[in-house]
Design a protein around this motif. Structure first.
Motif: not given
Length: 136
Positions: A1-22, A57-60
């Protein structure tokens, strides 16, 4: 998963469309990319090839998403939305049009007492976005 150095991260839960949305979201903003993807394999809880966990990442700014292997009785709600400060008229017009396609407009793009140009939209995946133009 790698290191994420942002303390608070928005987490989006999909049901089969995560990759398309991302992939759709990263196409809309500069300085955006897929950081990591882990997928379900054969005979695992989720549909083979769907996303166990992804970071992008969106706009960093880092976000995470998942394709839930469990059917839930809920989805995204306009009570929480992503708020985007757009730099130009061209940017707000382009992003609003793209997010509106297949989605629904909650507040049309226009002038409001709190913003010279603002719009609120639920995209085709159900995620809501408030877009405003930054006063320079």
């Amino acid at each position: 998963m790698g290191s994420i150095n942002q303390k608070i991260v928005t987490f989006l839960m999909f049901e089969g469309q995560a990759e398309a949305a991302m992939n759709f979201y990263i196409s809309l903003f500069d300085d955006s990319e897929v950081v990591s993807i882990s997928r379900y394999g054969a005979n695992e809880a989720g549909a083979e090839g769907s996303i166990i966990h992804a970071a992008f990442k969106l706009q960093g700014q880092t976000f995470m998403c998942i394709d839930s292997s469990v059917k839930h009785g809920f989805t995204f709600t306009p009570a929480i939305s992503l708020y985007v400060n757009c730099d130009t008229e061209a940017e707000i017009d382009r992003v609003f049009a793209a997010l509106s396609e297949g989605g629904s407009v909650l507040m049309p793009l226009g002038a409001y007492p709190f913003s010279k140009k603002f719009g609120w939209v639920a995209d085709k995946y159900g995620v809501t976005w408030q877009l405003t133009i930054t006063d320079n």
